[in-house]
Write a protein that holds these residues in place. Structure first.
Motif, PDB file in Angstrom:
ATOM      1  N   ILE A  73       0.849  -1.147  -0.113  1.00  0.00           N
ATOM      2  CA  ILE A  73       0.218   0.035   0.115  1.00  0.00           C
ATOM      3  C   ILE A  73       0.821   1.216  -0.080  1.00  0.00           C
ATOM      4  CG2 ILE A  73      -1.909   1.421   1.305  1.00  0.00           C
ATOM      5  CD1 ILE A  73      -2.443  -1.524   2.618  1.00  0.00           C
ATOM      6  N   ALA A  74       0.776   2.156  -1.226  1.00  0.00           N
ATOM      7  CA  ALA A  74       1.563   3.270  -0.996  1.00  0.00           C
ATOM      8  C   ALA A  74       0.623   4.512  -0.796  1.00  0.00           C
ATOM      9  CB  ALA A  74       2.099   3.509  -2.486  1.00  0.00           C
ATOM     10  N   GLY A  75       1.456   5.322  -0.100  1.00  0.00           N
ATOM     11  CA  GLY A  75       1.028   6.814   0.331  1.00  0.00           C
ATOM     12  C   GLY A  75       1.635   7.578  -0.634  1.00  0.00           C
ATOM     13  N   VAL A  76       0.914   8.749  -1.186  1.00  0.00           N
ATOM     14  CA  VAL A  76       1.670   9.689  -1.947  1.00  0.00           C
ATOM     15  C   VAL A  76       1.217  11.146  -1.541  1.00  0.00           C
ATOM     16  CG1 VAL A  76       0.191   9.449  -3.925  1.00  0.00           C
ATOM     17  CG2 VAL A  76       2.339  10.486  -4.408  1.00  0.00           C
ATOM     18  N   ASP A  77       2.057  12.035  -1.730  1.00  0.00           N
ATOM     19  CA  ASP A  77       1.776  13.467  -1.278  1.00  0.00           C
ATOM     20  C   ASP A  77       2.748  14.498  -1.854  1.00  0.00           C
ATOM     21  OD1 ASP A  77       0.208  15.517  -0.451  1.00  0.00           O
ATOM     22  OD2 ASP A  77       0.878  15.276   1.825  1.00  0.00           O
ATOM     23  N   GLU A  78       2.561  15.541  -2.109  1.00  0.00           N
ATOM     24  CA  GLU A  78       3.402  16.615  -2.737  1.00  0.00           C
ATOM     25  C   GLU A  78       3.514  17.672  -1.680  1.00  0.00           C
ATOM     26  OE1 GLU A  78       2.111  19.705  -3.497  1.00  0.00           O
ATOM     27  OE2 GLU A  78       0.176  19.179  -2.937  1.00  0.00           O
ATOM     28  N   VAL A  79       4.580  18.721  -2.083  1.00  0.00           N
ATOM     29  CA  VAL A  79       4.798  19.777  -1.430  1.00  0.00           C
ATOM     30  C   VAL A  79       5.399  20.916  -2.505  1.00  0.00           C
ATOM     31  CG1 VAL A  79       5.181  19.060   0.859  1.00  0.00           C
ATOM     32  CG2 VAL A  79       7.199  19.398  -0.652  1.00  0.00           C
ATOM     33  N   GLY A  80       5.059  22.111  -2.110  1.00  0.00           N
ATOM     34  CA  GLY A  80       5.459  23.035  -3.165  1.00  0.00           C
ATOM     35  C   GLY A  80       4.560  23.808  -4.324  1.00  0.00           C
ATOM     36  N   ARG A  81       3.275  23.630  -4.232  1.00  0.00           N
ATOM     37  CA  ARG A  81       2.477  24.290  -5.058  1.00  0.00           C
ATOM     38  C   ARG A  81       2.460  25.668  -5.169  1.00  0.00           C
ATOM     39  NH1 ARG A  81      -3.373  21.142  -6.228  1.00  0.00           N
ATOM     40  NH2 ARG A  81      -2.725  19.169  -5.378  1.00  0.00           N
ATOM     41  N   SER A 129       0.439   6.406   5.804  1.00  0.00           N
ATOM     42  CA  SER A 129       1.310   6.397   4.466  1.00  0.00           C
ATOM     43  C   SER A 129       1.423   7.721   3.720  1.00  0.00           C
ATOM     44  CB  SER A 129       0.609   5.130   3.566  1.00  0.00           C
ATOM     45  OG  SER A 129       0.547   4.075   4.173  1.00  0.00           O
ATOM     46  N   ILE A 130       0.409   8.512   3.705  1.00  0.00           N
ATOM     47  CA  ILE A 130       0.344   9.761   3.239  1.00  0.00           C
ATOM     48  C   ILE A 130       1.120  10.690   4.087  1.00  0.00           C
ATOM     49  CG2 ILE A 130      -0.908  11.732   2.493  1.00  0.00           C
ATOM     50  CD1 ILE A 130      -3.368   9.803   1.793  1.00  0.00           C
ATOM     51  N   ALA A 131       0.961  10.651   5.276  1.00  0.00           N
ATOM     52  CA  ALA A 131       1.747  11.394   6.338  1.00  0.00           C
ATOM     53  C   ALA A 131       3.173  11.378   6.231  1.00  0.00           C
ATOM     54  CB  ALA A 131       1.222  11.259   7.703  1.00  0.00           C
ATOM     55  N   ALA A 132       3.537   9.936   5.749  1.00  0.00           N
ATOM     56  CA  ALA A 132       4.953   9.680   6.051  1.00  0.00           C
ATOM     57  C   ALA A 132       5.340  10.208   4.594  1.00  0.00           C
ATOM     58  CB  ALA A 132       5.272   7.983   5.480  1.00  0.00           C
ATOM     59  N   ALA A 133       4.877  10.104   3.410  1.00  0.00           N
ATOM     60  CA  ALA A 133       5.088  10.796   2.063  1.00  0.00           C
ATOM     61  C   ALA A 133       5.070  12.276   2.153  1.00  0.00           C
ATOM     62  CB  ALA A 133       4.073  10.389   1.102  1.00  0.00           C
ATOM     63  N   SER A 134       4.231  12.973   2.998  1.00  0.00           N
ATOM     64  CA  SER A 134       4.420  14.473   2.985  1.00  0.00           C
ATOM     65  C   SER A 134       5.493  14.741   3.670  1.00  0.00           C
ATOM     66  CB  SER A 134       3.141  14.941   3.753  1.00  0.00           C
ATOM     67  OG  SER A 134       3.305  14.785   5.374  1.00  0.00           O
ATOM     68  N   ILE A 135       6.103  13.966   4.745  1.00  0.00           N
ATOM     69  CA  ILE A 135       7.320  14.373   5.355  1.00  0.00           C
ATOM     70  C   ILE A 135       8.541  14.177   4.508  1.00  0.00           C
ATOM     71  CG2 ILE A 135       8.721  13.446   7.215  1.00  0.00           C
ATOM     72  CD1 ILE A 135       6.307  12.883   8.899  1.00  0.00           C
TER      73      ILE A 135
END
Length: 257
Positions: free
Chosen positions: A73-81, A192-198
């Protein structure tokens, strides 16, 4: 029985393994210093309980996916919009089913030192992770929303093994070869999303800090490319760098002058 010193009691509380008899003795100790220590200890215990409950709640989407037969199960997130300069960065991560990091949360809610500590821990314990940078020139060519999705696709494509289910922060990604859920405020709702955001936040911040050494006028090490007063003052003083987003105001206006 001789009363323990305040220092001894402090050490006892720090060990966090009080017996019920020891607790009762401390509760009955009327010294102000002891009662102050007990109140501090109780606040700490309450906070730790809250963090544990929060972490367990943030596993809800992962637990559901596991129960439906998914293994990876993958979490994905972005920063910098929103920044005026620098890349948009996405991270994807697959955590092991027994992953545990009490205090994990949306990267924006964590202190910088904690984010960096957690980023290292996540990298060390993840099944797989990948971070994708999409630079300002690509952002200008395809718009920030499409660039954000491109970063997410690239981050997911870099995972080995390939995920069987994807949890995405608020964005739907058409064309994936696996099931997905777009979760509003996912970085505060899924581990998972929280980890990706970090991972994404720490990686982008490091990039901007390095960019600051080349362009100190803009204070990228403090504003990370966002349009703060110091950043705008730098633009007025030194103009636009090759890392600024030409399609964003006020950069677009400055380039026309």
């Amino acid at each position: 029985m001789k009363k323990q010193s305040i220092a001894e009691i402090k050490q006892l509380l720090h060990g966090d393994n009080l017996t019920s008899e020891e607790w009762e003795m401390l509760v009955q100790d009327d010294r102000k210093g002891v009662q102050t220590l007990l109140k501090s200890y109780q606040r700490k215990q309450a906070r730790e309980k809250q963090l544990i409950e929060q972490f367990e709640s943030m596993q809800q989407y992962e637990r559901k996916a596991y129960s439906n037969g998914a293994k990876w199960i993958a979490g994905v997130d972005e920063v910098g919009r929103g920044p005026l300069a620098g890349p948009v960065v996405a991270a994807a991560v697959i955590l092991p089913e027994d992953f545990r990091l009490i205090g994990l949360n949306d990267s924006k809610k964590l202190k910088e030192s904690v984010r960096e500590e957690y980023s290292t821990y996540i990298k060390e314990h993840a099944v797989s992770y990948h971070i994708s940078f999409i630079d300002n020139q690509v952002i200008d060519a395809m718009n920030i929303y499409e660039a954000t999705k491109k970063a997410m696709y690239e981050a997911l494509a870099g995972l080995t093994p390939s995920p069987e289910h994807v949890l995405v922060d608020a964005v739907h990604l058409p064309g994936l070869n696996h099931s997905q859920e777009a979760i509003i405020k996912g970085d505060a709702s899924s581990i998972s999303i929280a980890a990706a955001s970090i991972l994404a936040k720490v990686a982008r911040d490091q990039f901007m800090k390095e960019l600051h050494t080349k362009y100190p006028t803009y204070h990228f090490d403090k504003n990370m490319g966002y349009g703060t007063k110091a950043h705008l003052d730098g633009l007025n003083q030194s103009g636009v760098t090759p890392y600024h987003r030409a399609s964003f105001a006020p950069i677009k206006t400055l380039l026309k002058e």
